[in-house]
Scaffold this motif. Structure first.
Motif, PDB file in Angstrom:
ATOM      1  N   ALA A   1       0.835  -1.205   0.000  1.00 51.62           N
ATOM      2  CA  ALA A   1       0.000   0.000   0.000  1.00 51.62           C
ATOM      3  C   ALA A   1       0.867   1.252   0.000  1.00 51.62           C
ATOM      4  CB  ALA A   1      -0.926  -0.006   1.208  1.00 51.62           C
ATOM      5  N   HIS A   2       1.925   1.244   0.819  1.00 51.67           N
ATOM      6  CA  HIS A   2       2.832   2.395   0.861  1.00 51.67           C
ATOM      7  C   HIS A   2       3.513   2.599  -0.486  1.00 51.67           C
ATOM      8  CE1 HIS A   2       2.699   3.778   4.998  1.00 51.67           C
ATOM      9  NE2 HIS A   2       2.672   2.524   5.404  1.00 51.67           N
ATOM     10  N   GLU A   3       3.927   1.492  -1.099  1.00 50.35           N
ATOM     11  CA  GLU A   3       4.587   1.598  -2.398  1.00 50.35           C
ATOM     12  C   GLU A   3       3.614   2.095  -3.456  1.00 50.35           C
ATOM     13  OE1 GLU A   3       6.046  -2.324  -2.914  1.00 50.35           O
ATOM     14  OE2 GLU A   3       7.733  -2.060  -1.536  1.00 50.35           O
ATOM     15  N   GLY A   4       2.363   1.627  -3.370  1.00 46.23           N
ATOM     16  CA  GLY A   4       1.361   2.068  -4.334  1.00 46.23           C
ATOM     17  C   GLY A   4       1.054   3.545  -4.211  1.00 46.23           C
ATOM     18  N   ALA A   5       1.080   4.047  -2.962  1.00 48.60           N
ATOM     19  CA  ALA A   5       0.830   5.471  -2.739  1.00 48.60           C
ATOM     20  C   ALA A   5       2.047   6.316  -3.089  1.00 48.60           C
ATOM     21  CB  ALA A   5       0.448   5.705  -1.283  1.00 48.60           C
ATOM     22  N   ALA A   6       3.213   5.653  -3.206  1.00 48.79           N
ATOM     23  CA  ALA A   6       4.465   6.346  -3.542  1.00 48.79           C
ATOM     24  C   ALA A   6       4.726   7.508  -2.594  1.00 48.79           C
ATOM     25  CB  ALA A   6       4.440   6.834  -4.989  1.00 48.79           C
ATOM     26  N   LEU A   7       4.471   7.290  -1.306  1.00 51.33           N
ATOM     27  CA  LEU A   7       4.660   8.340  -0.313  1.00 51.33           C
ATOM     28  C   LEU A   7       6.109   8.338   0.163  1.00 51.33           C
ATOM     29  CD1 LEU A   7       3.174  10.490   1.389  1.00 51.33           C
ATOM     30  CD2 LEU A   7       2.839   8.730   3.131  1.00 51.33           C
ATOM     31  N   THR A   8       6.806   9.428  -0.080  1.00 50.16           N
ATOM     32  CA  THR A   8       8.196   9.551   0.337  1.00 50.16           C
ATOM     33  C   THR A   8       8.270  10.231   1.700  1.00 50.16           C
ATOM     34  OG1 THR A   8       8.476  11.730  -0.660  1.00 50.16           O
ATOM     35  CG2 THR A   8       8.872   9.813  -2.075  1.00 50.16           C
ATOM     36  N   ARG A   9       9.445  10.231   2.287  1.00 46.99           N
ATOM     37  CA  ARG A   9       9.623  10.926   3.562  1.00 46.99           C
ATOM     38  C   ARG A   9       9.326  12.413   3.418  1.00 46.99           C
ATOM     39  NH1 ARG A   9      13.429   6.867   3.531  1.00 46.99           N
ATOM     40  NH2 ARG A   9      13.449   5.544   5.393  1.00 46.99           N
ATOM     41  N   GLU A  10       9.754  12.993   2.300  1.00 51.01           N
ATOM     42  CA  GLU A  10       9.513  14.419   2.077  1.00 51.01           C
ATOM     43  C   GLU A  10       8.016  14.710   2.004  1.00 51.01           C
ATOM     44  OE1 GLU A  10      11.588  12.542   0.351  1.00 51.01           O
ATOM     45  OE2 GLU A  10      13.515  13.325   1.069  1.00 51.01           O
ATOM     46  N   GLU A  11       7.269  13.817   1.351  1.00 51.86           N
ATOM     47  CA  GLU A  11       5.822  14.005   1.242  1.00 51.86           C
ATOM     48  C   GLU A  11       5.141  13.824   2.596  1.00 51.86           C
ATOM     49  OE1 GLU A  11       5.349  12.544  -3.386  1.00 51.86           O
ATOM     50  OE2 GLU A  11       5.233  11.113  -1.753  1.00 51.86           O
ATOM     51  N   HIS A  12       5.682  12.931   3.407  1.00 55.42           N
ATOM     52  CA  HIS A  12       5.136  12.737   4.747  1.00 55.42           C
ATOM     53  C   HIS A  12       5.326  14.004   5.579  1.00 55.42           C
ATOM     54  CE1 HIS A  12       4.968  11.188   8.935  1.00 55.42           C
ATOM     55  NE2 HIS A  12       4.065  10.388   8.429  1.00 55.42           N
ATOM     56  N   VAL A  13       6.499  14.633   5.458  1.00 51.70           N
ATOM     57  CA  VAL A  13       6.759  15.888   6.164  1.00 51.70           C
ATOM     58  C   VAL A  13       5.791  16.967   5.683  1.00 51.70           C
ATOM     59  CG1 VAL A  13       8.423  17.767   6.461  1.00 51.70           C
ATOM     60  CG2 VAL A  13       9.174  15.393   6.652  1.00 51.70           C
ATOM     61  N   ALA A  14       5.557  17.008   4.367  1.00 52.65           N
ATOM     62  CA  ALA A  14       4.637  18.001   3.808  1.00 52.65           C
ATOM     63  C   ALA A  14       3.224  17.788   4.342  1.00 52.65           C
ATOM     64  CB  ALA A  14       4.644  17.920   2.284  1.00 52.65           C
ATOM     65  N   LEU A  15       2.811  16.520   4.466  1.00 49.88           N
ATOM     66  CA  LEU A  15       1.488  16.225   5.022  1.00 49.88           C
ATOM     67  C   LEU A  15       1.409  16.690   6.474  1.00 49.88           C
ATOM     68  CD1 LEU A  15      -1.307  14.969   5.015  1.00 49.88           C
ATOM     69  CD2 LEU A  15      -0.250  12.736   5.450  1.00 49.88           C
ATOM     70  N   HIS A  16       2.462  16.429   7.232  1.00 50.72           N
ATOM     71  CA  HIS A  16       2.483  16.851   8.635  1.00 50.72           C
ATOM     72  C   HIS A  16       2.332  18.368   8.745  1.00 50.72           C
ATOM     73  CE1 HIS A  16       3.565  17.007  12.869  1.00 50.72           C
ATOM     74  NE2 HIS A  16       4.478  17.913  12.576  1.00 50.72           N
ATOM     75  N   ARG A  17       3.031  19.102   7.906  1.00 52.51           N
ATOM     76  CA  ARG A  17       2.952  20.565   7.944  1.00 52.51           C
ATOM     77  C   ARG A  17       1.549  21.044   7.580  1.00 52.51           C
ATOM     78  NH1 ARG A  17       8.746  21.492   4.858  1.00 52.51           N
ATOM     79  NH2 ARG A  17      10.070  21.259   6.710  1.00 52.51           N
ATOM     80  N   ALA A  18       0.930  20.360   6.618  1.00 57.05           N
ATOM     81  CA  ALA A  18      -0.433  20.728   6.228  1.00 57.05           C
ATOM     82  C   ALA A  18      -1.410  20.471   7.370  1.00 57.05           C
ATOM     83  CB  ALA A  18      -0.852  19.945   4.985  1.00 57.05           C
ATOM     84  N   LEU A  19      -1.213  19.367   8.088  1.00 56.16           N
ATOM     85  CA  LEU A  19      -2.096  19.042   9.209  1.00 56.16           C
ATOM     86  C   LEU A  19      -1.918  20.032  10.359  1.00 56.16           C
ATOM     87  CD1 LEU A  19      -1.755  15.150   9.269  1.00 56.16           C
ATOM     88  CD2 LEU A  19      -3.702  16.483   8.465  1.00 56.16           C
ATOM     89  N   VAL A  20      -0.690  20.500  10.552  1.00 54.60           N
ATOM     90  CA  VAL A  20      -0.444  21.512  11.581  1.00 54.60           C
ATOM     91  C   VAL A  20      -1.195  22.793  11.226  1.00 54.60           C
ATOM     92  CG1 VAL A  20       1.309  23.029  12.585  1.00 54.60           C
ATOM     93  CG2 VAL A  20       1.768  20.586  12.331  1.00 54.60           C
ATOM     94  N   ALA A  21      -1.200  23.130   9.935  1.00 54.53           N
ATOM     95  CA  ALA A  21      -1.880  24.347   9.486  1.00 54.53           C
ATOM     96  C   ALA A  21      -3.398  24.188   9.517  1.00 54.53           C
ATOM     97  CB  ALA A  21      -1.426  24.714   8.074  1.00 54.53           C
ATOM     98  N   GLU A  22      -3.882  22.963   9.306  1.00 56.56           N
ATOM     99  CA  GLU A  22      -5.329  22.702   9.266  1.00 56.56           C
ATOM    100  C   GLU A  22      -5.647  21.486  10.139  1.00 56.56           C
ATOM    101  OE1 GLU A  22      -7.896  24.184   7.939  1.00 56.56           O
ATOM    102  OE2 GLU A  22      -6.892  25.759   6.781  1.00 56.56           O
ATOM    103  N   PRO A  23      -5.690  21.666  11.468  1.00 55.15           N
ATOM    104  CA  PRO A  23      -5.920  20.534  12.382  1.00 55.15           C
ATOM    105  C   PRO A  23      -7.219  19.776  12.121  1.00 55.15           C
ATOM    106  CG  PRO A  23      -5.178  22.470  13.587  1.00 55.15           C
ATOM    107  CD  PRO A  23      -5.467  22.925  12.192  1.00 55.15           C
ATOM    108  N   ARG A  24      -8.221  20.440  11.531  1.00 57.09           N
ATOM    109  CA  ARG A  24      -9.496  19.759  11.292  1.00 57.09           C
ATOM    110  C   ARG A  24      -9.335  18.568  10.349  1.00 57.09           C
ATOM    111  NH1 ARG A  24     -11.590  20.432   6.460  1.00 57.09           N
ATOM    112  NH2 ARG A  24     -10.768  22.055   5.081  1.00 57.09           N
TER     113      ARG A  24
END
Length: 207
Positions: free
Chosen positions: A104-127
Motif C-alpha cells: 500500500a505504501h509503495e502504491g501510494a508512492a509516499l516519500t519521507r519528504e511528502e510525509h513531512v509536507a502532510l504533517h505541515r499541512a495538518l499543523v496548518a489545518e488541524p481539522r
C-alpha cells in the motif's frame, strides 16, 4: 508488447500528475491554509486544468490527504487472502500483513519528504486530522475483514478485529519510524524487528 509499454507510460504519467497535485496542495495548505488558495491556483501551479484536478480528487481536502488509506493494491490483497505461497507472501499472518501494508505504501508512492509536507499541512489545518483518523478507522475495519476472510472466521469474530488492531498498531509504529528518519532501509526491513518481537511475545497464559 507495445500496448503494455504504452499503458505503463500512461500509468506512470497519472501517478506523476496525482503526486504533483498532492505535493502542491500540501505546500499551499502549509503556507496559506485550505481557504487561502483555490483549486484554480493549485492547478496553475502544477500546470494542469481544473477538469484534470477533478479527475483525481473531489475536493481540496482529498488532494491534501492524498490516496485513501484503504486503497490496497488488488494483487497484494489477492495474495494475502490466498494465505501466502507466492513471494514475498509466505503464509505467516503477521509477515503477510506487513507485506500488504508495504504494498500500500509503495502504491501510494509516499516519500519521507511528502510525509513531512502532510504533517505541515495538518499543523496548518488541524481539522483534517478528523478525516485522517476516519480513514484509519476505515482501514482497520477493512483489514479485520480481510483477516477474517483469510482465516475462515466469521465477519464479526473478535479474533479478526483484535488481530487487525494489533498488527495495525505495529504497522503504524513502523511507518512513523520509517517516515521520520533518514534511514535508507525499506519499509519491510524497518518492520523486521517489530515482527520478531511480536512473534516472541506470549500472548496467551502459559499452561
Amino acid at each position: 508488447m507495445t500496448e503494455t509499454i504504452e499503458e505503463g507510460r500512461r500509468d506512470a504519467k497519472r501517478r506523476a500528475t496525482r503526486t504533483s497535485l498532492v505535493t502542491a496542495a500540501r505546500s499551499l495548505t502549509a503556507r496559506h491554509g485550505v481557504q487561502g488558495f483555490t483549486v484554480e491556483q493549485l492547478c496553475e501551479q502544477v500546470g494542469v486544468s481544473r477538469r484534470t484536478f477533478f479527475n483525481y480528487f473531489a475536493t481540496k481536502d482529498e488532494a491534501i490527504l492524498g490516496a485513501p488509506a484503504d486503497e490496497l493494491p488488488a494483487d497484494a490483497v489477492a495474495a494475502f487472502l490466498a494465505g501466502g505461497g507466492d513471494e514475498p507472501f509466505t503464509g505467516d499472518l503477521a509477515g503477510d500483513f506487513v507485506e500488504l501494508l508495504a504494498a500500500a505504501h509503495e502504491g501510494a508512492a509516499l516519500t519521507r519528504e511528502e510525509h513531512v509536507a502532510l504533517h505541515r499541512a495538518l499543523v496548518a489545518e488541524p481539522r483534517l486530522l478528523d478525516q485522517l483518523m476516519e480513514r484509519g478507522r476505515a482501514m482497520e475495519e477493512r483489514m479485520a475483514a480481510l483477516v477474517a476472510e483469510r482465516e475462515g472466521l466469521a465477519a464479526d469474530d473478535p479474533r479478526a478485529r483484535v488481530a487487525a488492531t494489533l498488527l495495525g498498531a505495529v504497522g503504524q509504529a513502523v511507518a512513523m519510524r520509517f517516515f521520520s528518519t533518514e534511514s535508507v532501509t525499506s519499509f519491510r526491513d524497518e518492520a523486521a524487528p517489530d515482527l520478531q518481537a511480536l512473534r516472541d511475545l506470549r500472548l496467551t497464559p502459559r499452561p
